[in-house]
Each structure stands twice: as C-alpha cells, then as structure tokens.
Write a protein that holds these residues in place. Structure first.
Motif, mmCIF file in Angstrom:
data_model
loop_
_atom_site.group_PDB
_atom_site.id
_atom_site.type_symbol
_atom_site.label_atom_id
_atom_site.label_comp_id
_atom_site.label_asym_id
_atom_site.label_seq_id
_atom_site.Cartn_x
_atom_site.Cartn_y
_atom_site.Cartn_z
ATOM 1 N N CYS A 76 0.833 -1.200 0.000
ATOM 2 C CA CYS A 76 0.000 0.000 0.000
ATOM 3 C C CYS A 76 0.871 1.255 0.000
ATOM 4 N N GLU A 77 0.203 2.383 0.119
ATOM 5 C CA GLU A 77 0.856 3.682 0.239
ATOM 6 C C GLU A 77 0.237 4.385 1.435
ATOM 7 N N THR A 78 1.067 5.020 2.248
ATOM 8 C CA THR A 78 0.566 5.727 3.427
ATOM 9 C C THR A 78 0.055 7.115 3.042
ATOM 10 N N GLU A 79 -0.465 7.808 4.027
ATOM 11 C CA GLU A 79 -0.977 9.161 3.804
ATOM 12 C C GLU A 79 0.110 10.144 3.360
ATOM 13 N N THR A 80 1.374 9.792 3.570
ATOM 14 C CA THR A 80 2.481 10.658 3.157
ATOM 15 C C THR A 80 2.990 10.305 1.751
ATOM 16 N N GLY A 81 2.397 9.283 1.122
ATOM 17 C CA GLY A 81 2.809 8.861 -0.209
ATOM 18 C C GLY A 81 3.931 7.840 -0.204
ATOM 19 N N GLU A 82 4.306 7.374 0.980
ATOM 20 C CA GLU A 82 5.392 6.398 1.116
ATOM 21 C C GLU A 82 4.872 4.984 0.874
ATOM 22 N N GLY A 83 5.654 4.176 0.145
ATOM 23 C CA GLY A 83 5.320 2.770 -0.035
ATOM 24 C C GLY A 83 5.384 2.055 1.295
ATOM 25 N N HIS A 84 4.510 1.063 1.478
ATOM 26 C CA HIS A 84 4.384 0.424 2.780
ATOM 27 C C HIS A 84 3.884 -1.005 2.602
ATOM 28 N N ALA A 85 4.224 -1.886 3.522
ATOM 29 C CA ALA A 85 3.739 -3.267 3.526
ATOM 30 C C ALA A 85 3.085 -3.539 4.867
ATOM 31 N N ILE A 86 1.955 -4.251 4.824
ATOM 32 C CA ILE A 86 1.183 -4.546 6.020
ATOM 33 C C ILE A 86 0.643 -5.970 5.949
ATOM 34 N N ALA A 87 0.233 -6.495 7.088
ATOM 35 C CA ALA A 87 -0.362 -7.827 7.152
ATOM 36 C C ALA A 87 -1.865 -7.684 7.335
ATOM 37 N N GLY A 88 -2.615 -8.577 6.696
ATOM 38 C CA GLY A 88 -4.062 -8.524 6.809
ATOM 39 C C GLY A 88 -4.672 -9.858 7.195
ATOM 40 N N TYR A 89 -5.767 -9.775 7.921
ATOM 41 C CA TYR A 89 -6.595 -10.936 8.241
ATOM 42 C C TYR A 89 -8.012 -10.593 7.788
ATOM 43 N N THR A 90 -8.572 -11.386 6.881
ATOM 44 C CA THR A 90 -9.900 -11.112 6.346
ATOM 45 C C THR A 90 -10.922 -12.063 6.950
ATOM 46 N N ASP A 91 -11.969 -11.469 7.528
ATOM 47 C CA ASP A 91 -13.086 -12.275 8.022
ATOM 48 C C ASP A 91 -14.298 -11.993 7.139
ATOM 49 N N GLU A 92 -15.478 -12.378 7.576
ATOM 50 C CA GLU A 92 -16.670 -12.210 6.756
ATOM 51 C C GLU A 92 -17.094 -10.751 6.601
ATOM 52 N N ARG A 93 -16.545 -9.854 7.428
ATOM 53 C CA ARG A 93 -16.933 -8.436 7.379
ATOM 54 C C ARG A 93 -15.934 -7.536 6.675
ATOM 55 N N THR A 94 -14.650 -7.749 6.928
ATOM 56 C CA THR A 94 -13.649 -6.803 6.435
ATOM 57 C C THR A 94 -12.259 -7.421 6.493
ATOM 58 N N THR A 95 -11.257 -6.628 6.174
ATOM 59 C CA THR A 95 -9.863 -7.019 6.368
ATOM 60 C C THR A 95 -9.312 -6.199 7.531
ATOM 61 N N TRP A 96 -8.723 -6.898 8.483
ATOM 62 C CA TRP A 96 -8.131 -6.292 9.677
ATOM 63 C C TRP A 96 -6.629 -6.201 9.455
ATOM 64 N N ILE A 97 -6.056 -5.068 9.804
ATOM 65 C CA ILE A 97 -4.645 -4.799 9.535
ATOM 66 C C ILE A 97 -3.824 -4.810 10.813
ATOM 67 N N ALA A 98 -2.638 -5.421 10.692
ATOM 68 C CA ALA A 98 -1.618 -5.393 11.746
ATOM 69 C C ALA A 98 -0.344 -4.900 11.068
ATOM 70 N N GLU A 99 0.242 -3.845 11.595
ATOM 71 C CA GLU A 99 1.412 -3.248 10.947
ATOM 72 C C GLU A 99 2.329 -2.578 11.957
ATOM 73 N N ASN A 100 3.496 -2.181 11.474
ATOM 74 C CA ASN A 100 4.496 -1.600 12.364
ATOM 75 C C ASN A 100 4.226 -0.152 12.753
ATOM 76 N N ARG A 101 3.394 0.572 12.030
ATOM 77 C CA ARG A 101 3.149 1.983 12.336
ATOM 78 C C ARG A 101 2.118 2.191 13.442
ATOM 79 N N TYR A 102 1.294 1.182 13.700
ATOM 80 C CA TYR A 102 0.226 1.310 14.686
ATOM 81 C C TYR A 102 0.254 0.119 15.633
ATOM 82 N N TYR A 103 -0.141 0.365 16.850
ATOM 83 C CA TYR A 103 -0.097 -0.670 17.884
ATOM 84 C C TYR A 103 -1.421 -1.392 18.073
#
Length: 137
Positions: A76-103
């Motif tokens: 993905c790309e962050t709000e600053t335009g920087e390239g970024h990689a994140i992990a996702g877990y998808t359930d029946e409602r949405t994709t949940w994100i776990a990443e290094n920028r947020y706790y």
C-alpha cells in the motif's frame, strides 16, 4: 478461536521485539521480504522494516492456526505517499490490519489516507491480486 483477539496479542508481541531499520541499511538491498517469526517465537528482538514486520505477522498468524486464505501480505501507500507493507486478516466483514506503524489492529476501511494496491493470500503464495479501493477489497 477468536482470531481478532489472537491477532491483537500477536501484534503486541511483535511490536515488543521489533527494531526498525531500512532493508538497504540492514541487508544491503532495497527490498528483502523475510519473516522473523522464529525470532519472535524464541523471545528474541529482530531488526527489519515494514515488509519484514508484515511477513512476520503473516507467518505468526499461520503458526497460530489462521486459515491461509484469510491471511494476506498487502502493498500500500501511506498518507504521506510512502510505499508500505502490512499484514491482513480477512473475516466475513472486512480485512483487519496489523502493521508496524500502529499498535492496534484496525479495519482497513477506517484508516484514512492509505491506498491499497496489491495483496497476496497465503493459500496462493506468489499470486498477487489488485485491490479495488472503492470497497477496500
């Protein structure tokens, strides 16, 4: 098994072991996507950047019994335009994100400023899909 509770605990654990350093400074190459799940499971610190963090989260989700079809590595790309990689877990409602920028684990439709480009699910390693940003998937 409540995957979101497990994901939240895994994110806290990985953050406690993570030391940020760009791949180029750490490995001498621009990109190096490797998991440090083994180090985390052994209680050791690890040095990497967002892609190593995301790969580590993905591998740990798999180790903890998450369905490989629900685990994804997302570019993905962050709000600053920087390239970024994140992990996702998808359930029946949405994709949940776990990443290094947020706790905290978050719903990817609720993170303003991010643009999601591609994802790879772990039931199809190496197969990349383009994200439709209209609905977040």
């Amino acid at each position: 098994m409540n995957e979101l509770k497990i994901l939240d605990k895994l994110l806290t654990k990985v953050h406690s072991k993570f030391i940020y350093k760009f791949d180029e400074d750490n490995y001498g190459v621009i990109e190096d996507w490797r998991s440090k799940a083994k180090e985390v499971m052994q209680g050791r610190k690890f040095v990497d950047d967002c892609d190593g963090f995301a790969m580590t989260m993905c591998e740990l989700m798999l180790e903890y019994g998450f369905d490989p079809a629900s685990v994804s590595f997302i570019v993905c790309e962050t709000e600053t335009g920087e390239g970024h990689a994140i992990a996702g877990y998808t359930d029946e409602r949405t994709t949940w994100i776990a990443e290094n920028r947020y706790y905290d684990v978050y719903d990817w439709n609720k993170r303003s400023g991010y643009k999601y480009f591609y994802f790879m699910k772990f039931d199809e390693p190496g197969q990349w899909y383009k994200v439709n940003n209209d609905d977040g998937r």
